[in-house]
Design an enzyme around this catalytic site. Structure first.
Site, PDB file in Angstrom:
ATOM      1  N   HIS A 280       0.881  -1.170   0.000  1.00 40.31           N
ATOM      2  CA  HIS A 280       0.000   0.000   0.000  1.00 40.31           C
ATOM      3  C   HIS A 280       0.915   1.216   0.000  1.00 40.31           C
ATOM      4  CE1 HIS A 280      -3.211   2.467   2.396  1.00 40.31           C
ATOM      5  NE2 HIS A 280      -3.028   2.919   1.179  1.00 40.31           N
TER       6      HIS A 280
ATOM      7  N   MET B 266       1.595   4.695   0.269  1.00 43.13           N
ATOM      8  CA  MET B 266       1.218   6.050   0.715  1.00 43.13           C
ATOM      9  C   MET B 266       2.423   6.943   0.495  1.00 43.13           C
ATOM     10  SD  MET B 266      -0.948   4.839   4.023  1.00 43.13           S
ATOM     11  CE  MET B 266      -0.144   3.233   4.029  1.00 43.13           C
TER      12      MET B 266
ATOM     13  N   MET C  20     -10.228   3.510   1.684  1.00 41.46           N
ATOM     14  CA  MET C  20      -9.716   3.800   3.015  1.00 41.46           C
ATOM     15  C   MET C  20     -10.902   4.092   3.948  1.00 41.46           C
ATOM     16  SD  MET C  20      -6.536   3.357   2.858  1.00 41.46           S
ATOM     17  CE  MET C  20      -6.257   3.811   4.570  1.00 41.46           C
TER      18      MET C  20
HETATM   19  C1  DX5 Z   1      -3.376   3.278   7.575  1.00 38.90           C
HETATM   20  C2  DX5 Z   1      -2.996   1.999   6.881  1.00 38.90           C
HETATM   21  C3  DX5 Z   1      -3.750   0.795   7.368  1.00 38.90           C
HETATM   22  C4  DX5 Z   1      -3.554   0.509   8.844  1.00 38.90           C
HETATM   23  C5  DX5 Z   1      -4.573  -0.485   9.322  1.00 38.90           C
HETATM   24  O1  DX5 Z   1      -2.878   4.347   6.866  1.00 38.90           O
HETATM   25  O2  DX5 Z   1      -3.170   2.107   5.487  1.00 38.90           O
HETATM   26  O3  DX5 Z   1      -3.403  -0.347   6.593  1.00 38.90           O
HETATM   27  O4  DX5 Z   1      -2.292   0.014   9.076  1.00 38.90           O
HETATM   28  O5  DX5 Z   1      -4.465  -0.638  10.707  1.00 38.90           O
HETATM   29  P1  DX5 Z   1      -5.760  -0.647  11.632  1.00 38.90           P
HETATM   30  O6  DX5 Z   1      -6.525  -1.886  11.214  1.00 38.90           O
HETATM   31  O7  DX5 Z   1      -5.234  -0.726  13.001  1.00 38.90           O
HETATM   32  O8  DX5 Z   1      -6.527   0.596  11.320  1.00 38.90           O
HETATM   33 ZN    ZN Z   2      -2.943   0.214   4.393  1.00 46.65          ZN
END
Ligand code: DX5
Ligand code: ZN
Length: 225
Positions: free
Chosen positions: A66, A68, A141
């Site tokens: 993922h 970001m 998200m």
């Molecule tokens: C947040 C991430 C998520 C996060 C999920 O920016 O993209 O993947 O790690 O963790 P939880 O399930 O604790 O929200």
């Molecule tokens: Zn994520």
């Protein structure tokens, strides 16, 4: 429909990385969700291709990255070389230039990886509609990207329902993932809205249960229709 569960390792104890990943594998995880943050697209910095490669060597589970990151194009080749089989850049990081999203998806496919796009809470599901046919997956998200352990945003579920409708109407095999704040309490609502993949970080890696116990609880609550 068997719902896939993808533990995110953001809240893992990195001192026990391989042991904790093995626990997820034993617990029946379907794939691993690795959150790559560059300190620009989101304030935090997590890890890069070096760590992804170590994790890839430590597990048989497929890895999705993922991304970001502010400049996803620069990360595609290193992440593919590190062993990620699916790359998930953010729609918000792709410029508005005509065709830039399509070119990015093509670049990911040219590396032999699956291509998915993630949308943050402020981005409407409609933004993905023109691209769905070219995508292997979409990630909605359900928190604002940038850290684990946040509260789930139920107001994102109508986006999931809309994308599920589009995917089914077009007869596509595009997977539909939700990411952020997923817990046993909201897993069935995510599946009922149309999600087929649940990312779970703090629900799997926490001080209350072992990852195996947490995965089995989550699995019980995410039975598809
Ligand atoms: C947040 C991430 C998520 C996060 C999920 O920016 O993209 O993947 O790690 O963790 P939880 O399930 O604790 O929200
Ligand atoms: Zn994520």
């Amino acid at each position: 429909m068997r719902v896939r569960i993808a533990p995110s390792i953001l809240t893992i104890d990195f001192g026990r990385l391989s042991e904790q990943i093995a626990a997820a594998e034993k617990g029946g995880a379907d794939l691993l969700h690795l959150d790559v943050m560059d300190g620009r697209f989101v304030p935090s910095i997590t890890f890069g291709p070096l760590i992804v490669a170590s994790i890839h060597r430590a597990t048989r589970l497929p890895i999705e990255a993922h991304l970001m990151v502010a400049e996803p194009t620069a990360q595609l080749e290193p992440m593919a070389a590190a062993g990620a089989s699916r790359l998930i850049p953010h729609m918000e990081a792709i410029g508005n230039e005509e065709g830039s999203a399509t070119r990015l998806v093509e670049a990911i496919h040219a590396l032999g990886c699956e291509a998915a796009l993630a949308i943050s809470p402020e981005t409407p599901a409609e933004a993905l509609a023109p691209l769905l046919d070219t995508l292997d997956g979409v990630t909605v998200m359900t928190v604002h990207p940038g850290r684990g352990g946040q509260s789930f945003l139920p107001e994102m579920l109508p986006k999931v329902t809309m994308l599920r409708t589009l995917i089914d109407e077009r007869g596509l095999r595009t997977s539909l993932e939700v990411d952020g704040g997923v817990k046993a309490q909201n897993a069935s609502a995510c599946v009922a809205a149309g999600a087929d993949t649940l990312v779970a970080g703090s629900a799997v890696y926490n001080d209350i249960e072992t990852p195996q116990q947490a995965l089995s609880t989550l699995r019980k609550h995410s039975v598809g229709s």
